[in-house]
Scaffold this motif. Structure first.
Motif, PDB file in Angstrom:
ATOM      1  N   PHE A 134       0.829  -1.208   0.000  1.00  0.00           N
ATOM      2  CA  PHE A 134       0.000   0.000   0.000  1.00  0.00           C
ATOM      3  C   PHE A 134       0.864   1.258   0.000  1.00  0.00           C
ATOM      4  CE2 PHE A 134      -2.056  -3.561   1.955  1.00  0.00           C
ATOM      5  CZ  PHE A 134      -3.353  -3.541   1.451  1.00  0.00           C
ATOM      6  N   ARG A 135       0.639   2.095  -0.995  1.00  0.00           N
ATOM      7  CA  ARG A 135       1.358   3.380  -1.029  1.00  0.00           C
ATOM      8  C   ARG A 135       0.410   4.447  -1.540  1.00  0.00           C
ATOM      9  NH1 ARG A 135       7.166   1.681  -3.851  1.00  0.00           N
ATOM     10  NH2 ARG A 135       7.467  -0.192  -2.588  1.00  0.00           N
ATOM     11  N   HIS A 136       0.391   5.575  -0.849  1.00  0.00           N
ATOM     12  CA  HIS A 136      -0.482   6.674  -1.253  1.00  0.00           C
ATOM     13  C   HIS A 136       0.215   7.470  -2.348  1.00  0.00           C
ATOM     14  CE1 HIS A 136      -3.099  10.171  -1.036  1.00  0.00           C
ATOM     15  NE2 HIS A 136      -3.968   9.346  -0.495  1.00  0.00           N
ATOM     16  N   GLU A 137       0.158   6.926  -3.582  1.00  0.00           N
ATOM     17  CA  GLU A 137       0.756   7.596  -4.736  1.00  0.00           C
ATOM     18  C   GLU A 137      -0.359   8.092  -5.627  1.00  0.00           C
ATOM     19  OE1 GLU A 137       4.528   6.091  -6.112  1.00  0.00           O
ATOM     20  OE2 GLU A 137       3.865   4.090  -5.570  1.00  0.00           O
ATOM     21  N   ARG A 138      -0.004   8.860  -6.667  1.00  0.00           N
ATOM     22  CA  ARG A 138      -1.020   9.313  -7.604  1.00  0.00           C
ATOM     23  C   ARG A 138      -1.363   8.161  -8.544  1.00  0.00           C
ATOM     24  NH1 ARG A 138      -1.786  11.864 -12.343  1.00  0.00           N
ATOM     25  NH2 ARG A 138       0.396  11.895 -12.998  1.00  0.00           N
ATOM     26  N   GLY A 186      -0.221   1.471 -14.203  1.00  0.00           N
ATOM     27  CA  GLY A 186       0.963   0.839 -13.603  1.00  0.00           C
ATOM     28  C   GLY A 186       1.351   1.411 -12.254  1.00  0.00           C
ATOM     29  N   ARG A 187       0.530   2.327 -11.720  1.00  0.00           N
ATOM     30  CA  ARG A 187       0.823   2.874 -10.393  1.00  0.00           C
ATOM     31  C   ARG A 187      -0.466   2.929  -9.596  1.00  0.00           C
ATOM     32  NH1 ARG A 187       5.288   4.683  -8.599  1.00  0.00           N
ATOM     33  NH2 ARG A 187       6.319   5.348 -10.505  1.00  0.00           N
ATOM     34  N   LEU A 188      -0.529   2.116  -8.561  1.00  0.00           N
ATOM     35  CA  LEU A 188      -1.767   1.988  -7.782  1.00  0.00           C
ATOM     36  C   LEU A 188      -1.489   2.275  -6.318  1.00  0.00           C
ATOM     37  CD1 LEU A 188      -2.675  -1.328  -9.514  1.00  0.00           C
ATOM     38  CD2 LEU A 188      -3.979   0.779  -9.732  1.00  0.00           C
TER      39      LEU A 188
HETATM   40 MG    MG Z   1       7.969   4.485  -6.137  1.00  0.00          MG
END
Ligand code: MG
Ligand code: ATP
Length: 428
Positions: A111-115, A119-121
């Motif tokens: 779990f990562r709070h990314e935008r 390919g990016r969740l």
């Molecule tokens: Mg990264």
């Protein structure tokens, strides 16, 4: 009332998608077991301190991306953003590290709070591989060979490039750090905000910046490779020699530093230009200092993690994903109460007699016609038809759904499993 939606960046994986996931996971498991790796499972939630102390306070993950919350006791907990820290914690806590060799793997959501974007969740999945107790470059090479074999067997080798670097041991990095700070201090006015902040806290991370202006400044910066001491250099030369001997091509990338603080010596990434901006499908390196940093005895370690979503995307993009298999081999059509009951027991008898046969029964009634439609949609090769007439005679009709030339056969119920096994499913 408004429907409740899933959290942005946290996707459902639908029944049409799970066959690809299962295929990929199956191939990964297979390769890992052929190299003698064992699975370990650990919790999804850990004390926040674990990630702060391992990944590093001044990293993107810890500064901005962690899902951190207080539980009902007021303890600060975090949904794991990656697996290495938890794996080290679990191994050390359970006495798996002292004077032992470990080759381990795990899989699950991170779990990562990314935008969120392609390919990016915010909830994504990794398979991670970690090894402990081995100092030499041979285990670094083994991990790379293992991943290279996986790409070959998945049919995606041609789309992937191995990028390789050594960021040296702690002493080498300290020397380089000073040289980099001295150089970048001359450009303070032009550095992006994050990089300027990192100049004081974690200058090596600046090498990883995506800011174009800072990237330009970095072109003239001192190069880490020139600061490696003898020990670091020997390790790296040893790794390259092993990859050369194994015929694994690689691209030396002196700017590759990885976004986590625990790495030293070897770092590598498998990248592709087929997925747009999110091109790293697998990344890892050596982290000899981490076990001790988390309170254990000094233990050499090296590992990597691959992103399952990105690998699925790559398999689809390259059209090397296997076709989705049919749901069933046999579909039992039944009309009438007695026939429905007989269908249920017949299906059980077939499953017992032919354990690899996939048997679907019609549930919920309907005409012969509508049931045949469902049978066809299921992908089954064979329909077994049970109506009240057949039932009264202790028979069922067996009909090929794929071969229009073949005649329908009446077969006694008791002999059906045998009959199917002999005539239609020799593979069973
Ligand atoms: Mg990264
Ligand atoms: P990136 O450079 O793409 O941000 P990273 O360096 O943060 O990746 P790692 O922490 O090394 O990534 O994770 C290993 C792999 O996990 C990545 O190479 C990628 O395939 C996958 N991954 C990382 N973050 C995400 C995410 N937010 N969504 C989907 N996959 C991810």
């Amino acid at each position: 009332m408004a429907r409740i939606q899933s959290i942005r960046g946290m996707n459902d994986i639908l029944p049409t998608e799970t066959p690809l996931w299962q295929y990929l996971e199956g191939r990964i498991r297979d390769v890992l077991s052929r190299y003698g790796y064992s699975e370990i499972r650990f919790p999804i939630v850990e004390h926040t301190e674990l990630f702060k102390r391992s990944i590093g306070e001044v990293t993107d993950i810890v500064e901005k991306e962690m899902y951190t919350f207080e539980d009902r006791n007021g303890d600060s907990l975090t949904l794991r953003p990656e697996g290495t820290a938890s794996c080290v914690r679990a191994c050390d806590q359970n006495g798996l590290l002292h004077n032992q060799i470990q080759r381990l793997w795990y899989t699950g959501p991170m779990f990562r709070h990314e935008r969120p974007q392609k390919g990016r969740l915010r909830q994504f999945h990794q398979v991670g591989v970690e090894t402990f107790g081995m100092t030499g470059p041979d285990i670094d090479a083994e991990l790379i060979l293992l991943s290279a074999r996986l790409w070959r067997e998945l049919g995606i080798s041609d789309a992937l490039t191995l990028e390789l670097n050594s960021i040296g041991n702690a002493e080498s990095r300290a020397n380089y750090r000073q040289a980099l700070v001295d150089y970048l201090s001359g450009f303070k006015a032009d550095l992006d905000e994050d990089s300027l902040r990192r100049l004081g806290s974690n200058p090596l991370r600046i090498l990883d910046t995506k800011d174009p202006k800072t990237r330009e400044i970095l072109l003239g910066a001192p190069v880490l490779a020139d600061y490696l001491d003898e020990v670091s250099r020997a390790h790296f030369v040893g790794l390259c020699a092993r990859l050369d001997a194994a015929g694994i091509p690689y691209k030396l990338n002196p700017q590759l530093v990885r976004g986590l603080d625990y790495y030293g010596l070897t770092v590598f990434e498998w990248t592709t230009d087929k997925l747009g901006a999110q091109g790293t499908v697998c990344a890892g390196g050596r982290y000899d200092g981490l076990v001790e940093q988390l309170g254990g005895k000094p233990t050499p370690a090296v590992g990597f993690a691959m992103g399952i979503e990105r690998l699925c995307l790559l398999l689809e993009t390259l059209a090397v994903a296997p076709a989705i298999p049919a749901l069933a081999d046999v579909f039992i059509v039944s009309v009438g109460d007695g026939a429905e009951i007989a269908a249920l027991t017949l299906a059980e008898a077939i499953r017992t007699a032919l354990p690899t046969a996939r048997v679907l029964i019609n549930c919920g009634g309907g005409s012969f016609k509508s049931q045949f439609k469902k049978a066809d949609k299921s992908g089954a090769a064979l329909a077994i038809v049970l109506g009240e007439d057949e039932l009264a005679q202790g028979h069922a009709a067996v009909k090929s759904l794929r071969d229009s030339q073949s005649e329908q056969q009446l077969v006694a119920l008791a002999e059906l499993p045998d009959y199917i096994g002999k005539h239609f499913f020799t593979k069973f």
